[in-house]
Design an enzyme around this catalytic site. Structure first.
Site, mmCIF file in Angstrom:
data_model
loop_
_atom_site.group_PDB
_atom_site.id
_atom_site.type_symbol
_atom_site.label_atom_id
_atom_site.label_comp_id
_atom_site.label_asym_id
_atom_site.label_seq_id
_atom_site.Cartn_x
_atom_site.Cartn_y
_atom_site.Cartn_z
ATOM 1 N N SER A 577 4.637 7.696 7.780
ATOM 2 C CA SER A 577 5.120 6.437 8.314
ATOM 3 C C SER A 577 6.629 6.630 7.897
ATOM 4 C CB SER A 577 4.576 5.078 7.566
ATOM 5 O OG SER A 577 5.228 3.968 7.785
ATOM 6 N N TYR A 590 2.252 0.057 -0.278
ATOM 7 C CA TYR A 590 1.977 0.974 0.980
ATOM 8 C C TYR A 590 3.405 1.933 1.027
ATOM 9 C CZ TYR A 590 1.985 2.089 6.086
ATOM 10 O OH TYR A 590 1.824 2.673 7.462
#
Length: 701
Positions: A577, A590
Site C-alpha cells: 500500500s 495498518y
C-alpha cells in the site's frame, strides 16, 4: 458400476429432424465424441458425402465433409469440417506413385477444396473418400482397440463379429491405407466395418443415424464379448495386485513433496510445464498390479495414444517416496536422466535421414505405484488429455491381456508416427504460446476485487491460477466464474486463512497436487482498519500484524520453499500500500503492517536472488471500486478521518492525486502482471511500483 454396461448416448430423432445433412454430421460427431469409450479427445474422424450446389458452375456436385486437421469430434462446430470435391479426390488416384511417395498426396488436398473452405484436411481424408459409403466413422474405442492389439487379432475379430467386420494389418494412416480399405471392402461385400490392427474401427451407414447406430452397436458387441471372456477365464486383472494404495493423507503428503521436484526436473530448456494427477480406479488397478513393469515397457498401441503419451511411461519406484530435499532431487534426477538417455537411444536407433530433430526427451506419463499417474505437458489441458489417452491405453492392455496377449506396435512404426514429417508440420503451425503458459500463480485474497482482477489478468496471458481466500462462499463463486470464462483446467480454489500456518501449508500442498507447484505468488489478502493511536487496541494491532505481516511471511515462506524445490526461479509480488511508504493519520496498525510487507519483500529478494526467485512490491492507493475492504467500516472510518461524506471518498482520493485519476483493481492487476511476467521484468527484484495516480509523499527514495 462397470462403464461398459452403461448405454451409449441415444440418438434423438426429434432433434435430428430439425437438422440438414451437415447438421446431422455434426450432431453424430459430437454424440460419438461425448463418450471416451468411443473415442478419445482429438481422436477419430467422421465424414459425410453431401450433394451441394457448386458455387462456380451452379451444378450439383458431391462434397466430402470430413473432420479437419487437429479437431475434436466431441467439441467441434461446423467450421471444424474440411469440405472437398469428391470428383477431384477420386482423380488423385491417377497421381499416386506408391507407398514411398504417399506423403506427397497431402499436398494435393488443398486443390480439392470446396467453396474456399480454409479448414485444413487431415491425413485421414483418403480413408473416408476411398470408401463408397455416404457416412463413415473412424473411431478408437477401447474395446475394439483391445481386440486389434491382441496377438491373434485377425482370428478374434472374425470370432467376435461373426464375419460382419473385416480386418487389415497395421498400416500408417494415409493414402495407401485408403486404397487398401477400398480394395478390402470391394472384395468382401456386406461388411459392417473393418478393424485395423493396433489402431481402431471403420464403420459406415447410408444415413447419419444408421452410421451412428452401426458404430455403437459394433463397439457394444466388442465390450460384451470381452466381458464374457473375462468372466469365463477368471484371470486376475493385470496379474493381480502387488501393493495397496496409500491412505489419502499419506498420498497427498508424498505428492506435495515429490511433484514440485519432478516438475522442475522435467522443465526442458527452461520451459515450464504443468502436471495432472489421476487416481482413478482403473489407474490404481494398473499401477498397483503385478504386471505393471512388463506392460508399461511394451508401450501403447494406437498411434493416437503414443503421439500424446510418448512410446512408454516412466515408473517411479516406491523407495523414492520417503526421500526429501537434495536426496529426493538426486534420485528423481537419476530416474529422469535414465529415461532421457533411453529415449535418445530410441531416437538414434529409429531416426531416418529426414527425421525432425530430437524433441523433449522427458517423460509425459509418470506412473507411481500406490499413488496413481501424473502426466506432464506444456499446459494443464494437454497434461490432462495425455492422461486420458493413457487411461485408454490401460483399458486396452487390461482387456487384451485378460483374453489373449497384448502386443504393441513395432518400435520403428511408433517412431515413424511420432516423428512423421506431417505431424512435425502440424506442430510448426501451432501458434506461439502466451507468455504465462506453463506457469502457476497462487493469489491470496483471490475472491476480492483486486484478487479477481489479478487472476483474470494472469489467466488472460495463459497462466493457471490457484485462488486462495478465507471466504469459502465468495471463493466458490469466483472460482466457478473464472473457470467458466477461462476453462476449468486453468482455475482452482482453496480456502486459506493466511494467519494459520497449517492452512497456508495446506494451500501450497494443494497447488502442488493440482498443478505441480507454484511459479508466481501474489500476496494480496488483507484488511484495513482505522483508529487514533490512543484508541488503537492491542487486539486491533495484533489483527493487522497477523494478517498483513505474519500472513505475508507465511505465504511467502511456503512459496519460497516450493520455488526452491522446483529449481526454476519464480516471482513473488506483494500487494502492499501507499501507506507502507507514508503514514496516514489514524491508521497506525495498518501503516506499520504495510511497511513490514515492503521490508519482507526485500528480504525475499535478497535470499531469492541466487535461486532466480524475484520479489517485488505493488503499492496501490485508494482502490475503492470493487475492493472488499471498502465495504466494511474502513470506508466509514476514512471518510470520518478526512472529514468528508462517505459517498465523496472516490472523488476525494482522485482529486488529491497528482494525475487526478481514480485507481481501479485492473490497474493493480496490470502492475502485478508486469512483475509476474519474466519477459517484462526478469531483471527486476527488490523494487516497488506505486499505482496511486501520483502521491508526492509516497515517492520512493
Amino acid at each position: 458400476m462397470n462403464p461398459s454396461a452403461t448405454p451409449f448416448p441415444r440418438w434423438d430423432d426429434a432433434r435430428a429432424a430439425t437438422l440438414d445433412e451437415a447438421g446431422l454430421l455434426l450432431y453424430r460427431s459430437n454424440l460419438l465424441g461425448s463418450d471416451l469409450r468411443i473415442t478419445n479427445y482429438g481422436g477419430g474422424n467422421t465424414s459425410a458425402k453431401i450433394w451441394q450446389t457448386d458455387p462456380l458452375t451452379g451444378q450439383r456436385t458431391e462434397v466430402l465433409w470430413v473432420k479437419g486437421s487437429g479437431g475434436d469430434v466431441g467439441s467441434m462446430k461446423l467450421d471444424g469440417f474440411a469440405t472437398l470435391y469428391m470428383d477431384k479426390l477420386r482423380a488423385l488416384k491417377g497421381l499416386y506413385r506408391g507407398l514411398a511417395h504417399e506423403d506427397e498426396m497431402v499436398g494435393y488436398l488443398p486443390h480439392c477444396t470446396f467453396n474456399l473452405n480454409s479448414r485444413a484436411a487431415s491425413i485421414d481424408t483418403p480413408l473416408h473418400s476411398s470408401l463408397p459409403y455416404a457416412h463413415v466413422d473412424h473411431m478408437h474405442p477401447d474395446a475394439v482397440i483391445a481386440i486389434a492389439a491382441m496377438a491373434n487379432s485377425e482370428a478374434l475379430t472374425q470370432r467376435v463379429f461373426e464375419g460382419t467386420v473385416g480386418w487389415l494389418p497395421w498400416l500408417r494412416p494415409g493414402y495407401e491405407l485408403g486404397q487398401r480399405l477400398a480394395e478390402y471392402n470391394a472384395a468382401h461385400p456386406g461388411l459392417r466395418g473393418i478393424v485395423l490392427a493396433g489402431h481402431g474401427l471403420f464403420s459406415w451407414g447410408d444415413t447419419s443415424k444408421a452410421c451412428y447406430e452401426n458404430t455403437v452397436d459394433l463397439i457394444a458387441r466388442a465390450q460384451q464379448w470381452l466381458a464374457q471372456e473375462r468372466s469365463a477365464r477368471g484371470t486376475p486383472v493385470f496379474g493381480g495386485a502387488a501393493v495397496q494404495s496409500l491412505p489419502e493423507a499419506e498420498r497427498d503428503a508424498t505428492l506435495a513433496r515429490l511433484l514440485p521436484v519432478l516438475r522442475g526436473l522435467s522443465a526442458e530448456g527452461g520451459a515450464h510445464k504443468l502436471l495432472h494427477l489421476n487416481t482413478s480406479p482403473e489407474v490404481l488397478e494398473f499401477v498397483n498390479s503385478q504386471d505393471l513393469a512388463p506392460l508399461a515397457a511394451l508401450g501403447t498401441s494406437c498411434p493416437d495414444h503414443f503421439l500424446r503419451t510418448k512410446i512408454r511411461p516412466l515408473v517411479v519406484p516406491e523407495a523414492v517416496y520417503g526421500l526429501s530435499g537434495a536426496e529426493l532431487k538426486a534420485q528423481l534426477g537419476a530416474l529422469l536422466a535414465a529415461y532421457r538417455a533411453d529415449y535418445a537411444a530410441y531416437y538414434e536407433r529409429c531416426q531416418r535421414p529426414w527425421s525432425p530433430a530430437l524433441r523433449d526427451p522427458n517423460p509425459v506419463v509418470v506412473l507411481l505405484p500406490r499413488i496413481g499417474m501424473v502426466t506432464i505437458a506444456k499446459d494443464k489441458a494437454t497434461a490432462r488429455i495425455a492422461g486420458e489417452f493413457y487411461v485408454n491405453a490401460i483399458n486396452v492392455m487390461r482387456e487384451a491381456n485378460a483374453v489373449d496377449r497384448y502386443v504393441g506396435l513395432p518400435e520403428q512404426e511408433c517412431f515413424d508416427i511420432e516423428y512423421w514429417l506431417l505431424e512435425e508440420a502440424k506442430l510448426q503451425r501451432m501458434p506461439k504460446p502466451k507468455p504465462l503458459v506453463g506457469k502457476v500463480a497462487l493469489v491470496t485474497g483471490g475472491a476480492g476485487g483486486i484478487g479477481q482482477a489479478i487472476a483474470k489478468r494472469l489467466l488472460s496471458e495463459g497462466g493457471c491460477v490457484m485462488l486462495a481466500d478465507i471466504d469459502q462462499e465468495a471463493l466458490d463463486g469466483v472460482t466457478s466464474d473464472l473457470a467458466q470464462a477461462h476453462g476449468k483446467d486453468h482455475v482452482r480454489g482453496v480456502r486459506c486463512d493466511v494467519t494459520d500456518e497449517a492452512s497456508v501449508i495446506a494451500a501450497f500442498d494443494r497447488a502442488a497436487i493440482e498443478f505441480g507447484g507454484v511459479d508466481i505468488l501474489v500476496s494480496n489478502a488483507g484488511i484495513a482498519s482505522a483508529a487514533p493511536i490512543d484508541e488503537t487496541s492491542l487486539a486491533l494491532w495484533n489483527k493487522n500484524q497477523s494478517i498483513l505481516a505474519t500472513g505475508y511471511f507465511l505465504v511467502g515462506r511456503e512459496a519460497f520453499k516450493v520455488m526452491k524445490a522446483q529449481g526454476t526461479g519464480g516471482s513473488m509480488v506483494m500487494i502492499a500500500s501507499k501507506n507502507g511508504m507514508v503514514a496516514s493519520a489514524q491508521a497506525t496498525a495498518y501503516c506499520a503492517a504495510k511497511a513490514a510487507e515492503i521490508q519482507l519483500s526485500r528480504s525475499f529478494a535478497l535470499e531469492g536472488a541466487p535461486l532466480g526467485i524475484r520479489s517485488n512490491v505493488v503499492n496501490p492507493d485508494a482502490v475503492i471500486r470493487g475492493s472488499k475492504i471498502w465495504t466494511g467500516k474502513w470506508s466509514e472510518e476514512r471518510a470520518a478521518a478526512n472529514k468528508i461524506p462517505e459517498q465523496d471518498l472516490e472523488a476525494f482520493y482522485r482529486d488529491r492525486s497528482l494525475l487526478k485519476r481514480s485507481v481501479f483493481p485492473e490497474d493493480i492487476a496490470e502492475a502485478t502482471y508486469f512483475f509476474a511476467a519474466e519477459h517484462l521484468s526478469a531483471k527486476s527484484t527488490g523494487n516497488i511500483l506505486n499505482v496511486d495516480a501520483g502521491n508526492l509523499a509516497a515517492f520512493t527514495r
